[in-house]
Structure formats: C-alpha cells, structure tokens
Design a protein around this motif. Structure first.
Motif, mmCIF file in Angstrom:
data_model
loop_
_atom_site.group_PDB
_atom_site.id
_atom_site.type_symbol
_atom_site.label_atom_id
_atom_site.label_comp_id
_atom_site.label_asym_id
_atom_site.label_seq_id
_atom_site.Cartn_x
_atom_site.Cartn_y
_atom_site.Cartn_z
ATOM 1 N N ILE A 241 0.841 -1.212 0.000
ATOM 2 C CA ILE A 241 0.000 0.000 0.000
ATOM 3 C C ILE A 241 0.871 1.255 0.000
ATOM 4 O O ILE A 241 0.548 2.247 -0.638
ATOM 5 C CB ILE A 241 -1.030 0.044 1.168
ATOM 6 N N LEU A 242 2.005 1.179 0.688
ATOM 7 C CA LEU A 242 2.895 2.337 0.713
ATOM 8 C C LEU A 242 3.489 2.582 -0.673
ATOM 9 O O LEU A 242 3.556 3.721 -1.145
ATOM 10 C CB LEU A 242 4.015 2.123 1.738
ATOM 11 N N ALA A 243 3.917 1.494 -1.330
ATOM 12 C CA ALA A 243 4.531 1.628 -2.649
ATOM 13 C C ALA A 243 3.531 2.200 -3.659
ATOM 14 O O ALA A 243 3.889 3.029 -4.500
ATOM 15 C CB ALA A 243 5.058 0.272 -3.125
ATOM 16 N N GLU A 244 2.271 1.765 -3.544
ATOM 17 C CA GLU A 244 1.248 2.296 -4.457
ATOM 18 C C GLU A 244 1.092 3.798 -4.283
ATOM 19 O O GLU A 244 1.037 4.564 -5.251
ATOM 20 C CB GLU A 244 -0.105 1.594 -4.207
ATOM 21 N N TYR A 245 1.049 4.253 -3.037
ATOM 22 C CA TYR A 245 0.896 5.676 -2.759
ATOM 23 C C TYR A 245 2.129 6.455 -3.212
ATOM 24 O O TYR A 245 2.038 7.548 -3.763
ATOM 25 C CB TYR A 245 0.646 5.874 -1.263
#
Lengths: 357, 318
Positions: free
Chosen positions: B139-143
């Motif tokens: 989720i962090l990488a997507e953001y």
C-alpha cells in the motif's frame, strides 16, 4: 623485625589498624561479591538457589573465559580489543563447518569434519588471529591498542563475509555426515553443572598454574612490570608477548564455540562489545592496566561480581539504562579503591623501613 | 575510611533504588516483556503497552531489553525462567538465533508470545503475532508511485540485511514498483535501520544521483535521516516515505516533510500478546492459530493527525 610487638604498638599506635585495613582492601573484590550477592538474596528470595547459581555461573563463564585470556594480555602491559570480534568470527567458522563443510571446488567434494574436528579447527583459527595480533605488535612495533583495534574490525568483517551477514541456523549436523552433537557443548552438563562452567573451571586452574608456577607466567609479569629489565634479564619478550595474544585468541574462540552451541545458531554479530566487559572483569579483579600486577583468581571473582550484578538487576526488573549506570559505578569504584590500596601499601612499607632504622 | 564509604555507597545505592517498587505485589504471576533496544520508540512503546495491559490483567511484569544480541537474549531467558515467570512476550533478536531460547522456555512450561518479528520454526512459540509487512509495503509503494506520478528515478534504503522484515518490505515495494514502466530505481543501499546511516547514505547517493525524485525507506528512522540530509542539501522537492508509523514520522508528515508511512499496529499486537498470554495462563489455550497477521494502515498528510503511539487517537475530541 626483632623488636617485640608491644614496643611496635607504642611507637606506631595505628599499625594494627592499617594492617586490618590492608587485609580488608586485599579482599575487596571478594567482599564486593559477598555484599552484592547478599543484597540480591535479601531482595529476591531464591536468588541464591542452586539452579540460579548455576545459571549465573553459566553466564559468568563466557566473560570469565575472555577475562582469563585478557588477564595475561593486560599483565604483560598490553590490551586486546579484538576478543569480541574473534568470538563472532569463531562462531561463524564453526557454524559454517557444520552446515556447509569444507568445499574443495577443484576436487569437487565437500568434507564434513567430525564435531570435535570442528572444535579444534575453530580453536586453531582463534589462535591464528591472536598470533597475527602478537606478530603485528612485536615485529612491526604497533601499539597493542591500535593493532587489536584493527583486528576488531577485520575479524568482525570476516565474520560478516563468511555468510554475507546471514545466520548459520540449526547447527545440529546430520547423522549421515557424522557431525552431530555440536549442540551438546552448550546444552550438556556433567554432575548437573553445564560444560561451559567446567570449561571455565579447567581454564582458570590451568591459567592459575601457568601464571604462578611456570617460567612463562613469571616472564609475563616481568614484561608488564618493566619491559626493558625483563629483556636485559634474558626474557624472550617478543615470543612471550605473541603467545600471550595467542592465549587470548584461543579463549575467544572457545567462547565463540560455546555461544554458537548454546544458541544452536551462529550470528555474525555475536560477541559485540564483549571486549569491554572482559576488560572490566580483569580490572575489577585488581589487575593493573599498566601491567605487572594482578591475578587470574581476581579476574574470576571480578567476572562473578559483574555477572551477579547483571543477573540480579535483571531479576529485580531494573531498566537497562540503570543497569549500565550501576555497572559503571562499581567498576570505577573498584579502581578508586585499588589506587587507595596502593598508596596505603606504600605507606606501610615506609613505616616498616622507619621501624627497622 | 574513604574506601569503606565507597563500598557502602554502592550497596546503599543498589538497595535504595531497588526498594522503589517491584516487590509491591507479592504472589501475583509475572510476565516478562523482552524487546530490542528501546532507544527506538517503536520498541519502547510496544513494551510499555504490553506491560500495561498485562498489569491491568493482574500480573507483575519484568521489562527487559536484549539489544538485538541473541546471546544476551538467551541469558535473559534463562534468568527469567529460573525466576519462574508465567509467560514471556518477546520481540526477538533474530529469526534463527531465537529458536533455541524459545524452545528452552517451552521445555520449562513457559509460553512465549512473539510480536512483530517471527521465528523460523513453528510449534515452539504459543503465538506469533506479526503485522502484515508485505501488505503494508504494497500500500505504501502504491501511494509512493502515485506521488511520483508513476515516473522518475528513485532510491531505496533497505534495513539490516540479517533481518527478515527488511527483505519482506523490499519485496513488497518491488512487487508494486517494478510493474510500473516509468519508475526507475537508480540506487539501493542498506542503512541498517539507523537514522545516522540514513543521513550519511543519503548524502552520498545525492552526490551520485542529483536527479532523483523520490526515496522509499524500509523504516521511519532511516527515512527521517534521509529526509534530514535532503533538507540540508536544499532538496525539499524529493518525496521521502518511511515505514512503521512512529510518532516522530507522523510529526514530520504533519510538518510537510515526510510524505507518508505505513503504520504498524504495534498497540494492537502488544495488547493481543498480553491478552493471549493471560488466556493461555488461565486456560492453557489461546483459541487462535499460532501465526496471526494484522494489517497495516497507510498514513498520509490527510489522516496523520488521527494517529499517535502506533494506534488511532481516542475519538473524544470530534
């Protein structure tokens, strides 16, 4: 002294008192151990139970073994900062030998040495690391502090390189390779007492004998007391000094083996900062950092004082920070007392000379 | 006399400090809470929350720190086992090197409740409550990709090579970022979870790659170090994100420095560990599987003010 004691007392009224004081100071480490143990026993029932004493001794063994090697080094007027790193390197060597064996690429075979061979090879590696320390110090005239500081980095780096920073896990060996049983070194016991404690006892007795009875031991004291005089009296200074560092490397490798066996795993960061606790044990035991003065027995008791203190504070639930503060105060306090004792001894010698005049 | 006073002083010091408490409740069972160095607020908070919950449930607690040293951890285990603790809550000092210690506790009939970090062997600990690092990383990488408009050069700072979590997080980042054609990683370096190293590594990388647009880090302390280096170099345009959700990182996000972090459900894990330890001591079972994973939450400037101490703030103010 031919005078009878009554005249002595008249002429020097506090002679007996200083005598007592000196006795008290001589045994100060032992007293400290008794006081510390008593305090913890009072605060925590069961602290001095047999099982707990064995556990404490097991923890002490690691520091005491390093301290034994370190005592010889410090007695000779040197210092060995590399012991912690050699502990880590030896653990990795032993772990690698058990899990991966010796790979001979040219022959396309892998040798899995027997467990006791693993132990011997590891101990030899420790001795070699110590020998390198000794050679750099004696042949190239590098100060022991610098030479062993270099080794601290080199050995730690090699420990990491051995398996790219990864841990060798599950060091139980395989029955088909005949290299099982390594974990018994750390977990096994004889007469209810762990092997590591027996190893400490044996090392301590041998070291005591070597330091007090063998010419080598006297030479170490002589070099630490006055290097030049020792040299002029025919002591082979360089050789003795090199052996001293080899002993320290040997003890470190033993500790590396014990820890790897207890954890059934070898981690490259094993033994970080162990050199400092080892030096603390030696110094606490009354050995002078200047060399030439001290004893193996003192170091063992010093290691016990630190061990009892650490385990006791853990049992009482002290924070690590406070534990460190107390450890620091005890070490410096011991040295302060050490200095006071020296001064009193000098005074007593002077007084005795006065009496004889 | 001076010498004597010194010994007396030390003894008195030890006795007075130790009589400050600890022995207040006699008879209650004890739970030991053992964690990595508490200088990192992540572990300090975890220890406090777990111990507070255990005390609330009527236990005495011993709080200890193993300094990421597996040997010290083993010694602590032996000491608390001998003292007869009922259970141990542990954030361990190495997935492989911890197995022997946990086994020793199990043999002594003491349950171990692992939080945050796993061990490599199953069936030894009673519970292994870990946060879903992989989910948190994705989720962090997507953001992060969204902030960079899905294109440009970026740098990755990874954690300690010896730590499994470092690899899992990096894996999560790359499973997302490698799918996006515009994203190009120009450097990947370890900063060993450390703020100081994050700072110095970032300085070096900036020299080599002045054209980077973003930095993705394996934890908050490294991100804060890297962020400081970026600010010193006058590069407040570079997007820097961390991982863990510590209060320091959240404060930085609120100031507009760090851009995002993934919040570890530390409070949830620590509380669960204490509750399950209590259940296990009373009934002999936790009623849950050994491995339990708890999802992470993405923290951005929009929701950063709603979290503190690794948990949602109490909702009284609204």
């Amino acid at each position: 002294m031919r005078e009878d004691t009554s005249t002595q007392k008249r002429r020097l009224p506090y002679f007996n008192k200083t005598d007592l004081l000196q006795l008290f100071l001589r045994g100060r480490v032992f007293l400290a151990l008794i006081i510390v143990s008593a305090v913890f026993a009072l605060l925590s029932p069961g602290f001095l139970s047999v099982t707990n004493i064995i556990i404490i001794s097991k923890h002490v063994a690691i520091n005491a073994l390093l301290g034994i090697g370190m005592t010889f080094v410090i007695l000779s007027g040197g210092i060995d900062l590399s012991v912690g790193s050699i502990v880590g390197l030896s653990a990795m060597i032993a772990g690698g030998l058990i899990n991966e064996g010796i790979q001979m690429n040219t022959l396309g075979i892998i040798l899995f040495p027997h467990t006791w061979m693993v132990i011997i090879i590891t101990l030899i590696v420790g001795i070699i690391m110590g020998a390198i320390n000794g050679l750099v110090i004696t042949r190239f005239k590098v100060a022991p502090f610098i030479a062993t500081l270099g080794m601290l980095y080199v050995a730690r780096g090699l420990a990491g390189l051995r398996n790219n920073g990864y841990t060798f896990s599950n060091l139980v060996g395989k029955p088909e390779f005949g290299n099982t049983g390594f974990d018994r070194l750390g977990a096994g016991s004889f007469l209810g007492v762990n092997y590591s404690i027996w190893i400490m006892v044996v090392f301590a007795l041998v070291a005591y004998f070597v330091s007090k009875r063998l010419p080598f031991g006297r030479h170490v004291y002589a070099i630490g007391g006055n290097r030049r005089t020792a040299e002029l009296s025919g002591v082979r200074v360089n050789r003795t000094e090199t052996i001293v560092y080899m002993i320290s490397g040997f003890c470190s490798a033993m500790v590396g083996l014990i820890i790897a066996s207890q954890l059934v795993a070898a981690h490259p960061a094993t033994g970080e900062a162990f050199e400092l606790t080892a030096i603390a044990a030696v110094v606490l035991g009354g050995t002078s950092l200047m060399g030439g003065r001290g004893s193996i027995g003192g170091t063992i008791i010093g290691a016990f004082v630190i061990g009892v203190l650490v385990d006791g504070l853990v049992v009482l639930g002290f924070s690590t920070f406070l534990q460190n503060v107390i450890k620091g105060i005890v070490i410096v306090g011991a040295i302060v007392i050490d200095q006071v004792q020296l001064r009193i001894q000098e005074r007593i010698i002077l007084q005795k000379q006065e009496l004889n005049l | 006399m001076k010498k004597f006073l010194l010994i007396v002083f030390v003894t008195v010091l030890i006795t007075t400090v130790s009589s400050l408490g600890i022995f207040a409740q006699e008879g209650a069972k004890t739970i030991a809470v053992i964690v990595p160095p508490v200088e990192n607020p992540f572990f300090g908070t975890m220890q406090e929350i777990a111990a507070a919950k255990a005390e609330e449930l009527g236990y005495k607690t011993i709080k200890l720190v193993h300094d990421d040293d597996a040997n010290k951890q083993m010694e602590l285990f032996e000491t608390v086992i001998a003292q007869g603790v009922a259970a141990i809550i542990l954030d361990n000092a190495g997935a492989d090197a911890t197995v022997a210690a946990v086994q020793k506790a199990k043999d002594a009939g003491i349950g171990c409740f692992l939080v945050d970090r796993e061990i490599t062997k199953e069936g030894v600990a009673v519970s292994q409550i870990i946060s879903n690092n992989y989910q948190g990383a994705t989720i962090l990488a997507e953001y992060f990709a969204e902030l960079m408009n899905e294109e440009g050069k970026y740098v990755e700072l990874t954690g300690k090579d010896t730590d499994t979590n470092a690899h899992i997080r990096s894996q999560g980042y790359h499973d997302v970022l490698d799918q996006i054609p515009g994203m190009e990683m120009v450097a990947q370096q370890t900063a060993n979870w450390s703020q100081t190293e994050g700072y110095s590594v970032m300085e070096t990388i900036l020299q080599q790659h002045p054209d980077i647009k973003g930095v993705i880090c394996g934890n908050d302390t490294m991100a804060l170090g890297a962020q400081a280096a970026l600010l010193t170099a006058g590069r407040d345009d570079v997007i820097c994100v961390g991982f863990d959700g510590s209060d320091d990182a959240i404060e930085s996000i609120l100031k507009g420095e760090l851009k995002a972090t993934s919040l570890q459900p530390v409070a949830e894990m620590a509380t669960q560990a204490a509750i399950q330890a209590d259940l296990w001591i009373r009934t002999g079972s936790t009623g849950k599987p050994e491995k339990q994973s708890i999802d992470m939450v993405l923290i951005t400037p929009e929701n950063a003010d709603q979290y503190e101490k690794f948990a949602p703030k109490p909702q009284k103010k609204d």
